[in-house]
Each structure stands twice: as C-alpha cells, then as structure tokens.
Design a protein around this motif. Structure first.
Motif, PDB file in Angstrom:
ATOM      1  N   TYR A   1       0.872  -1.162   0.000  1.00  0.00           N
ATOM      2  CA  TYR A   1       0.000   0.000   0.000  1.00  0.00           C
ATOM      3  C   TYR A   1       0.910   1.212   0.000  1.00  0.00           C
ATOM      4  O   TYR A   1       2.135   1.077   0.125  1.00  0.00           O
ATOM      5  N   LYS A   2       0.373   2.407  -0.128  1.00  0.00           N
ATOM      6  CA  LYS A   2       1.229   3.583  -0.253  1.00  0.00           C
ATOM      7  C   LYS A   2       2.111   3.813   0.974  1.00  0.00           C
ATOM      8  O   LYS A   2       3.139   4.474   0.882  1.00  0.00           O
ATOM      9  N   TRP A   3       1.722   3.271   2.130  1.00  0.00           N
ATOM     10  CA  TRP A   3       2.526   3.432   3.345  1.00  0.00           C
ATOM     11  C   TRP A   3       2.961   2.103   3.948  1.00  0.00           C
ATOM     12  O   TRP A   3       3.571   2.070   5.011  1.00  0.00           O
ATOM     13  N   LEU A   4       2.676   0.996   3.258  1.00  0.00           N
ATOM     14  CA  LEU A   4       2.929  -0.327   3.814  1.00  0.00           C
ATOM     15  C   LEU A   4       3.758  -1.171   2.852  1.00  0.00           C
ATOM     16  O   LEU A   4       3.430  -1.277   1.672  1.00  0.00           O
ATOM     17  N   ASN A   5       4.838  -1.795   3.353  1.00  0.00           N
ATOM     18  CA  ASN A   5       5.716  -2.625   2.534  1.00  0.00           C
ATOM     19  C   ASN A   5       6.020  -3.942   3.245  1.00  0.00           C
ATOM     20  O   ASN A   5       6.083  -4.001   4.473  1.00  0.00           O
ATOM     21  N   PHE A   6       6.199  -4.974   2.444  1.00  0.00           N
ATOM     22  CA  PHE A   6       6.769  -6.218   2.943  1.00  0.00           C
ATOM     23  C   PHE A   6       8.267  -6.165   2.658  1.00  0.00           C
ATOM     24  O   PHE A   6       8.693  -5.928   1.532  1.00  0.00           O
ATOM     25  N   THR A   7       9.093  -6.395   3.693  1.00  0.00           N
ATOM     26  CA  THR A   7      10.538  -6.177   3.589  1.00  0.00           C
ATOM     27  C   THR A   7      11.320  -7.382   4.065  1.00  0.00           C
ATOM     28  O   THR A   7      10.970  -8.007   5.066  1.00  0.00           O
ATOM     29  N   THR A   8      12.388  -7.697   3.334  1.00  0.00           N
ATOM     30  CA  THR A   8      13.349  -8.702   3.779  1.00  0.00           C
ATOM     31  C   THR A   8      14.731  -8.054   3.824  1.00  0.00           C
ATOM     32  O   THR A   8      15.063  -7.218   2.979  1.00  0.00           O
ATOM     33  N   SER A   9      15.542  -8.423   4.835  1.00  0.00           N
ATOM     34  CA  SER A   9      16.867  -7.838   5.014  1.00  0.00           C
ATOM     35  C   SER A   9      17.903  -8.925   5.220  1.00  0.00           C
ATOM     36  O   SER A   9      17.628  -9.939   5.864  1.00  0.00           O
ATOM     37  N   PHE A  10      19.096  -8.681   4.682  1.00  0.00           N
ATOM     38  CA  PHE A  10      20.223  -9.592   4.838  1.00  0.00           C
ATOM     39  C   PHE A  10      21.434  -8.789   5.303  1.00  0.00           C
ATOM     40  O   PHE A  10      21.796  -7.786   4.689  1.00  0.00           O
ATOM     41  N   ASN A  11      22.054  -9.211   6.411  1.00  0.00           N
ATOM     42  CA  ASN A  11      23.252  -8.551   6.939  1.00  0.00           C
ATOM     43  C   ASN A  11      24.305  -9.603   7.256  1.00  0.00           C
ATOM     44  O   ASN A  11      24.009 -10.591   7.934  1.00  0.00           O
ATOM     45  N   TYR A  12      25.528  -9.354   6.771  1.00  0.00           N
ATOM     46  CA  TYR A  12      26.646 -10.256   7.050  1.00  0.00           C
ATOM     47  C   TYR A  12      27.863  -9.412   7.419  1.00  0.00           C
ATOM     48  O   TYR A  12      28.189  -8.438   6.726  1.00  0.00           O
ATOM     49  N   ASN A  13      28.535  -9.786   8.517  1.00  0.00           N
ATOM     50  CA  ASN A  13      29.739  -9.090   8.966  1.00  0.00           C
ATOM     51  C   ASN A  13      30.816 -10.117   9.307  1.00  0.00           C
ATOM     52  O   ASN A  13      30.522 -11.122   9.969  1.00  0.00           O
ATOM     53  N   ARG A  14      32.033  -9.832   8.872  1.00  0.00           N
ATOM     54  CA  ARG A  14      33.163 -10.715   9.179  1.00  0.00           C
ATOM     55  C   ARG A  14      34.388  -9.892   9.539  1.00  0.00           C
ATOM     56  O   ARG A  14      34.729  -8.914   8.857  1.00  0.00           O
ATOM     57  N   GLN A  15      35.058 -10.303  10.612  1.00  0.00           N
ATOM     58  CA  GLN A  15      36.351  -9.763  11.018  1.00  0.00           C
ATOM     59  C   GLN A  15      37.363 -10.894  10.886  1.00  0.00           C
ATOM     60  O   GLN A  15      37.424 -11.789  11.721  1.00  0.00           O
ATOM     61  N   ASN A  16      38.168 -10.846   9.838  1.00  0.00           N
ATOM     62  CA  ASN A  16      38.984 -11.998   9.487  1.00  0.00           C
ATOM     63  C   ASN A  16      40.134 -12.232  10.458  1.00  0.00           C
ATOM     64  O   ASN A  16      40.558 -13.375  10.660  1.00  0.00           O
TER      65      ASN A  16
ATOM     66  N   SER B   1      16.149 -11.082   8.311  1.00  0.00           N
ATOM     67  CA  SER B   1      14.873 -10.709   8.912  1.00  0.00           C
ATOM     68  C   SER B   1      13.854 -10.400   7.830  1.00  0.00           C
ATOM     69  O   SER B   1      14.198 -10.151   6.672  1.00  0.00           O
ATOM     70  N   TYR B   2      12.588 -10.421   8.222  1.00  0.00           N
ATOM     71  CA  TYR B   2      11.518 -10.120   7.276  1.00  0.00           C
ATOM     72  C   TYR B   2      10.298  -9.638   8.045  1.00  0.00           C
ATOM     73  O   TYR B   2      10.166  -9.871   9.249  1.00  0.00           O
ATOM     74  N   GLY B   3       9.416  -8.948   7.370  1.00  0.00           N
ATOM     75  CA  GLY B   3       8.207  -8.452   8.009  1.00  0.00           C
ATOM     76  C   GLY B   3       7.619  -7.286   7.244  1.00  0.00           C
ATOM     77  O   GLY B   3       7.698  -7.239   6.025  1.00  0.00           O
ATOM     78  N   LEU B   4       7.044  -6.345   7.993  1.00  0.00           N
ATOM     79  CA  LEU B   4       6.364  -5.200   7.398  1.00  0.00           C
ATOM     80  C   LEU B   4       7.085  -3.912   7.749  1.00  0.00           C
ATOM     81  O   LEU B   4       7.662  -3.789   8.818  1.00  0.00           O
ATOM     82  N   SER B   5       7.042  -2.948   6.853  1.00  0.00           N
ATOM     83  CA  SER B   5       7.587  -1.629   7.120  1.00  0.00           C
ATOM     84  C   SER B   5       6.511  -0.571   6.832  1.00  0.00           C
ATOM     85  O   SER B   5       5.706  -0.729   5.934  1.00  0.00           O
ATOM     86  N   LEU B   6       6.518   0.473   7.664  1.00  0.00           N
ATOM     87  CA  LEU B   6       5.553   1.572   7.537  1.00  0.00           C
ATOM     88  C   LEU B   6       6.294   2.825   7.131  1.00  0.00           C
ATOM     89  O   LEU B   6       7.357   3.128   7.660  1.00  0.00           O
ATOM     90  N   GLU B   7       5.702   3.581   6.203  1.00  0.00           N
ATOM     91  CA  GLU B   7       6.332   4.808   5.719  1.00  0.00           C
ATOM     92  C   GLU B   7       5.365   5.964   5.767  1.00  0.00           C
ATOM     93  O   GLU B   7       4.158   5.801   5.571  1.00  0.00           O
ATOM     94  N   LYS B   8       5.918   7.142   6.050  1.00  0.00           N
ATOM     95  CA  LYS B   8       5.113   8.368   5.997  1.00  0.00           C
ATOM     96  C   LYS B   8       6.016   9.512   5.595  1.00  0.00           C
ATOM     97  O   LYS B   8       7.088   9.705   6.177  1.00  0.00           O
ATOM     98  N   PHE B   9       5.635  10.243   4.561  1.00  0.00           N
ATOM     99  CA  PHE B   9       6.394  11.374   4.068  1.00  0.00           C
ATOM    100  C   PHE B   9       5.566  12.650   4.254  1.00  0.00           C
ATOM    101  O   PHE B   9       4.384  12.669   3.923  1.00  0.00           O
ATOM    102  N   PHE B  10       6.199  13.703   4.751  1.00  0.00           N
ATOM    103  CA  PHE B  10       5.488  14.970   4.894  1.00  0.00           C
ATOM    104  C   PHE B  10       6.444  16.149   4.915  1.00  0.00           C
ATOM    105  O   PHE B  10       7.653  15.968   5.058  1.00  0.00           O
TER     106      PHE B  10
END
Length: 245
Positions: free
Chosen positions: A211-226, A236-245
């Motif tokens: 919807y204009k303010w609603l998104n389904f979101t997936t995220s991937f994060n990887y960190n390495r200290q060799n 992670s995954y779920g919903l995100s809410l947006e509002k611009f003004f």
C-alpha cells in the motif's frame, strides 16, 4: 508430540521525512527501524532484536548522514548478540557532480565479533554512476585510521592495535514501478599492512509495496572480522511503515 511455537515479530519501520525550504534548499530526513524475531520451544526461547535510527541533512553542495544501531540476541543457553554501531558521514559535491569527496567517523562495539571498542575516521573520493528516482549506483574508496580493542586475541596474539585501512564501498538502489525496491551498502576494508586483516560488511534489503505506506521487507546482513575469524549473519523479514510529509 513435542509442541513448537514460533512467533515472528514483524519488522516495524517508521520513516519520517521533513522538508524545510531555505534559500539553497535544505532537506531533513529521519528514520527509525525496529526489527526482531522470537522462537519459543519447550527447551527455551531464542530471540533477536535489531533497532536502528538514521538522520540525514541534504544541501546542494554537501550532505550529512548519521546512523546508530543496536542488535541484541539470546538463545536458551547464552547471549549471542550485543552489538552497537554508530557512524557519521559527510559527502561533498555529491548532488552537483558525479565525482565527490567524503569523510567518515564511526564507533563499534560488538559482542558477536569480539570487539570491545573500535573507532575509525578517514576520508576519500567517490563516483556516482547512476542517480535518478528509480536507480542509484555509487562506488567510493579512501583510507581510514583505526584503533581497536578486542575481546579475544587475534591471530598474532594482539588484543589492542592501531592500523590504517583501505575502505571500498559499493552502494546501490533500484526501484521498479514504485513497487519493488532493492538496495544495499557493502564495505570491504583490508589493512594496508596485512591483507589477511580485513573487515567485510554486507547489507542488502528487498521490499514490496503493499500500500502507499505499507511494505513487505526482507533484510540480509553479514559481517566478518577476518583477523579473529569471527562473523555474524542476520536475516529478517516483516512489514515496514512509511510516511512522508
């Protein structure tokens, strides 16, 4: 029959964007993201909480970006994450030409990577290949001075050291029909004195506008200290809410 109950705490991302017009057009942006997941079974509970806040000021000839994030996780036996990261980034001439300059200062404390304290500061140059409402592609490089205190000895037996790193960054964003979004920021930071001592940070997000303010979101994060052979992987995954003004 063993009962397994898995509860996912959906992503909840609130984006507030405010614009104040001055003679040279100053834009302000603030973003707060709270994500997490919970896995509860008869043997215990595993959970992960990830919170991040971003603030940005854009002017015609420079922009300032700041970010702070905290990840905390635990399983039935032990703590898995207690990671804090804060950065402040300055870009000069980025909005008026493809070739620009940048400066960066950052602080990190990571239980999962066994970093007690890490401070980085430096500068470099960048180049914008594409910059439009539907696509952005940037590549930057430079040098960072780093001072680090480790929670465990590294491969050479050190728990505290200073070094200079080359910092290579790839940033991208693509939007398809204002529905599908794909963006990411990736860092590769090898030490100048020892190529085996490198830091790798990968962050990628994909979202679908529901919807204009609603998104389904997936995220991937990887960190390495060799240098200490430590790493973490967060999905992670779920919903995100947006509002611009």
């Amino acid at each position: 029959m063993r009962r397994i109950c898995i509860i996912a705490i959906g992503l909840c991302t609130m984006q507030l964007t405010g614009y104040t017009q001055f003679s040279d057009s100053v834009d302000y942006y603030i973003n707060f993201a709270g994500t997490g997941n919970l896995n509860r079974t008869n043997t215990g509970t595993t959970y992960l909480l990830n919170n991040a806040m971003r603030f940005q000021v854009d002017k015609k000839k420079f922009s300032i970006n700041s970010m702070a994030s905290h990840v905390f996780g635990r399983n039935p036996n032990l703590k898995t994450n207690d990671d804090f990261l804060a950065t402040l980034n300055l870009d000069i001439l980025k909005a008026v030409q493809k070739f620009y300059y940048w400066g960066l200062a950052g602080y990190e404390k990571s239980f999962s990577l066994k970093v007690d304290n890490r401070f980085q500061a430096g500068a470099g140059v960048g180049f914008t290949f594409v910059d439009s409402p539907s696509a952005n592609l940037e590549l930057s490089d430079g040098f960072l001075f780093e001072t680090t205190d480790l929670g465990i000895p590294d491969r050479t037996g050190r728990t505290s050291y200073q070094t200079v790193r080359n910092s290579l960054r790839l940033k991208f964003r693509f939007v398809i029909k204002e529905i599908f979004r794909f963006n990411g920021i990736n860092f590769y930071q090898p030490a100048i004195s020892d190529g085996r001592d490198y830091i790798l940070k990968l962050n990628t997000n994909f979202s679908i506008r529901l919807y204009k303010w609603l998104n389904f979101t997936t995220s991937f994060n990887y960190n390495r200290q060799n240098i200490t052979s430590t790493e973490n992987l967060l999905m992670s995954y779920g919903l995100s809410l947006e509002k611009f003004f």
